[in-house]
Motif scaffolding. Structure first.
Motif, short mmCIF file in Angstrom:
data_model
loop_
_atom_site.label_atom_id
_atom_site.label_comp_id
_atom_site.label_asym_id
_atom_site.label_seq_id
_atom_site.Cartn_x
_atom_site.Cartn_y
_atom_site.Cartn_z
N TYR A 517 0.84 -1.20 0.00
CA TYR A 517 0.00 0.00 0.00
C TYR A 517 0.87 1.25 0.00
CZ TYR A 517 -3.53 3.40 1.40
OH TYR A 517 -4.36 4.50 1.43
N PHE A 518 1.98 1.20 0.71
CA PHE A 518 2.93 2.31 0.72
C PHE A 518 3.43 2.60 -0.70
CE2 PHE A 518 7.63 3.13 0.91
CZ PHE A 518 7.56 4.48 1.16
N SER A 519 3.81 1.55 -1.43
CA SER A 519 4.31 1.72 -2.80
C SER A 519 3.23 2.29 -3.71
CB SER A 519 4.80 0.37 -3.33
OG SER A 519 5.91 -0.10 -2.58
N LYS A 520 1.99 1.84 -3.49
CA LYS A 520 0.88 2.32 -4.31
C LYS A 520 0.65 3.82 -4.09
CE LYS A 520 -4.03 1.45 -5.18
NZ LYS A 520 -5.21 0.62 -4.82
N VAL A 521 0.63 4.26 -2.82
CA VAL A 521 0.42 5.67 -2.51
C VAL A 521 1.60 6.50 -3.01
CG1 VAL A 521 0.15 7.35 -0.64
CG2 VAL A 521 -1.04 5.15 -0.52
N PHE A 522 2.82 5.97 -2.84
CA PHE A 522 4.02 6.68 -3.29
C PHE A 522 3.98 6.92 -4.79
CE2 PHE A 522 8.35 7.48 -4.40
CZ PHE A 522 8.96 8.01 -3.27
N LYS A 523 3.61 5.88 -5.54
CA LYS A 523 3.56 6.01 -7.00
C LYS A 523 2.47 6.97 -7.43
CE LYS A 523 3.62 3.35 -11.27
NZ LYS A 523 3.64 2.02 -11.89
N LYS A 524 1.34 6.96 -6.69
CA LYS A 524 0.23 7.86 -7.05
C LYS A 524 0.66 9.32 -6.90
CE LYS A 524 -4.54 9.00 -5.83
NZ LYS A 524 -5.70 8.69 -4.95
N ILE A 525 1.43 9.61 -5.85
CA ILE A 525 1.84 11.00 -5.58
C ILE A 525 3.07 11.39 -6.40
CG2 ILE A 525 2.72 12.55 -3.79
CD1 ILE A 525 0.96 11.08 -1.78
N GLU A 526 4.07 10.49 -6.50
CA GLU A 526 5.35 10.83 -7.13
C GLU A 526 5.47 10.34 -8.58
OE1 GLU A 526 7.58 12.81 -5.76
OE2 GLU A 526 6.35 12.97 -3.95
N GLY A 527 4.60 9.44 -8.99
CA GLY A 527 4.64 8.93 -10.36
C GLY A 527 5.59 7.78 -10.56
N ILE A 528 6.37 7.43 -9.58
CA ILE A 528 7.29 6.29 -9.64
C ILE A 528 7.22 5.54 -8.31
CG2 ILE A 528 8.88 7.29 -11.33
CD1 ILE A 528 10.67 8.18 -9.05
N THR A 529 7.76 4.32 -8.28
CA THR A 529 7.76 3.52 -7.05
C THR A 529 8.87 3.99 -6.13
OG1 THR A 529 9.29 1.86 -7.89
CG2 THR A 529 6.95 1.53 -8.37
N PRO A 530 8.84 3.60 -4.87
CA PRO A 530 9.93 3.96 -3.95
C PRO A 530 11.28 3.45 -4.42
CG PRO A 530 8.03 3.18 -2.72
CD PRO A 530 7.72 2.93 -4.16
N ALA A 531 11.32 2.22 -4.95
CA ALA A 531 12.59 1.67 -5.42
C ALA A 531 13.14 2.48 -6.58
CB ALA A 531 12.39 0.21 -5.83
N GLU A 532 12.25 2.88 -7.50
CA GLU A 532 12.69 3.69 -8.65
C GLU A 532 13.17 5.06 -8.19
OE1 GLU A 532 9.69 1.77 -12.03
OE2 GLU A 532 9.06 3.54 -10.88
N TYR A 533 12.49 5.61 -7.21
CA TYR A 533 12.90 6.91 -6.68
C TYR A 533 14.29 6.81 -6.06
CZ TYR A 533 13.04 11.12 -3.80
OH TYR A 533 13.41 12.32 -3.22
#
Length: 542
Positions: A517-533
């Protein structure tokens, strides 16, 4: 300290006065007597600590005087000063408490050595007597509490061992053989507020008065005992070594005595007859349950031998009306509070039976509800908002009338008063926080890593969820959940700069319980996954 000189020759008395170091020894009063009769009068009137006496005197001589002193004033220290070196006189002096036997003419050094020994002996014994008296006072003060503790442990089932029973028998002089026991329980919280108000500053006096009447009517430990149940400060318990019917008669006489003493009669719950001591705890629970399940609407009888109501009445719990009561309280309008209370209370006025247990539950729910409203406040509580005269009483007060029956008018007044006081306390806090949305944002900034919900925030800031949702978005352009999500992701981005932290750990650190769920919210706000960031920031070095 006082000393008495007893001698039929005045010049001898005068010589002893000159030889003694009286002030150094702490003796500031010197008394004189010419024979045993005058000495007895002086001892009776002045109680001298030190007595110096001749043995051969006209009238009552020294031998008779020593016998009288040993019988009537044994704490005095006696020094014999005699012109006769007679073994029988010495033996008589020693037998009747004489400390020293000095021969005339006495030397100053010898006299003062004997006086010093006598003074020291008296002071040592006085210290011992004082300590013994102090210990006796403490024991006498503590004994009733100790007895109450022994009986309380017996009632709650912790004192059924033989050693405990033996201590009870010795301490209370109980019968050696008790075949059976009936138990009665009363609670001072079933008295009306007017009666309790008389003892508000001295609650122990009320407890003592009730126990004293109970003890008088039980007459001797061979019939039974009464005690203060220390685990329930409002409760008085009676143990009767007899049947339920004979216990009912005793309770009737107790209530007659209470009518004269405190101008009230108490309600008692009584148990069936049980074996002693193994059945005492079960009998106590039975009597207590009978008392608290009595019908507090219609039943005017004072002795309750059977359960009169079920443990619960049909109707909604007080806390099911919490939201409407909280909003009414925050309005600080008496009419709104009265309407909210009536909505919950009015259906109960149609019932034919309500138990004291149910009433107690309502009061506990009220206290829990108000405490929860105000639990986060640092300085003020509902009780502190009230005047000194309205502070919580030392004995629990329930809305009973003088007959021990429920007064709906008192219950209604109690609820309205407490809710209005709570509302006043809550709104006073809001006046000091003119911008509650900013305060909510600050709170979220400090607690974003916790499991926050709109309901928790609404309860903490005493605002409705709908109001927070509307005002928060107006002020910040985001609803509260969007603000919280963005806050968490911004902090997660900072943590992702540290390559030693796993993404799952960062997820928990910023308040997400689920990594996906964290990765989903992160991607929704930042456009990329936490790992990609993380790869991006490591590659660019930013």
């Amino acid at each position: 300290m006082k000393a008495l000189l007893v001698d039929d020759e005045q010049h001898v008395r005068h010589a002893i006065q000159l030889l003694g170091n009286w002030e150094e020894l702490g003796i500031d009063i010197l008394l004189e007597a010419a024979d045993g009769h005058e000495a007895i009068e002086a001892i009776t009137a002045h109680q001298p600590e030190i007595i110096l006496s001749d043995m051969r005197m006209p009238g009552k001589d020294g031998m008779a005087l020593l016998e009288w002193i040993s019988a009537h004033n044994p704490h005095s220290k006696v020094i014999v000063i005699s012109g006769y070196d007679d073994f029988e006189l010495v033996r008589h002096a020693i037998r009747h408490g004489g400390m020293d036997y000095l021969l005339k003419p006495v030397e100053a050094e010898e006299l003062n050595a004997s006086l010093l020994k006598a003074v020291k002996a008296w002071m040592d014994e006085e210290t011992s007597r004082t300590e013994s008296a102090r210990q006796s006072i403490v024991v006498n003060r503590m004994r009733p509490h100790y007895q109450d503790r022994l009986l309380t442990e017996l009632a709650i089932g912790r004192g059924s061992r033989s050693a405990h029973i033996q201590r009870l028998q010795e301490e209370l002089n109980l019968p050696c053989h008790i075949p059976a026991c009936s138990v009665a329980v009363t609670s001072l919280s079933h008295l009306d507020a007017d009666c309790l108000a008389k003892y508000r500053s001295q609650p122990d006096l009320l407890i003592f008065s009730v126990l004293n009447v109970c003890a008088e009517m039980l007459s001797t430990p061979a019939e039974g005992v009464s005690f203060h149940q220390l685990n329930q400060p409002d409760e008085i318990v009676l143990l009767h070594w007899g049947s339920q019917s004979s216990l009912e008669h005793i309770l009737g006489t107790i209530n007659d005595g209470l009518e004269q003493t405190i101008q009230r009669r108490l309600h008692f719950g009584i148990s069936s007859c049980q074996n002693y001591p193994d059945g005492i705890s079960a009998a106590y629970l039975e009597a207590s349950s009978t008392l608290w399940r009595r019908n507090i609407l219609l039943t005017r009888q004072r002795i309750h031998a059977t359960t009169e109501t079920t443990s619960r009445n049909k109707g909604k719990r007080l806390t099911s009306f919490e939201e409407s009561m909280r909003i009414a309280a925050m309005s600080c309008r008496a009419a709104s509070v009265s309407a909210a209370v009536a909505e919950w209370l009015d259906p109960f006025t149609e019932l034919e039976a309500i138990s004291a247990e149910q009433l107690q539950l309502w009061i506990q729910e009220l206290e829990w509800m108000l405490d929860r409203w105000l639990e986060d406040r640092e300085h003020t509580t509902v009780h502190e908002e009230e005047s000194d005269e309205e502070q919580e009483p030392p004995l629990t007060e329930l809305p009973f009338d003088s007959e021990g029956l429920l007064s709906f008018s008192l219950l209604r007044s109690l609820l309205e008063h407490r809710l209005l006081a709570a509302g006043k306390a809550i709104t006073a806090q809001h006046h000091t926080d003119p911008d509650p949305m900013t305060e909510i944002a600050r709170y979220m900034d400090a607690h974003y890593q916790e499991d926050l919900s709109l309901q928790q925030i609404a309860a903490r800031f005493y605002l409705s969820r709908e109001y927070i949702s509307r005002k928060f978005k107006q002020q910040f352009g985001l609803n509260w959940s969007e603000y919280l999500g963005k806050l968490r992701i911004n902090n997660a981005k900072l943590l992702l700069h540290n390559p030693s932290l796993r993404v799952a750990a960062i997820s928990e650190m910023v308040g997400f319980q689920d990594e996906k769920y964290f990765s989903k919210v992160f991607k929704k706000i930042e456009g990329i996954t936490p790992a990609e960031y993380r790869k991006t920031v490591i590659h660019t070095g930013t």
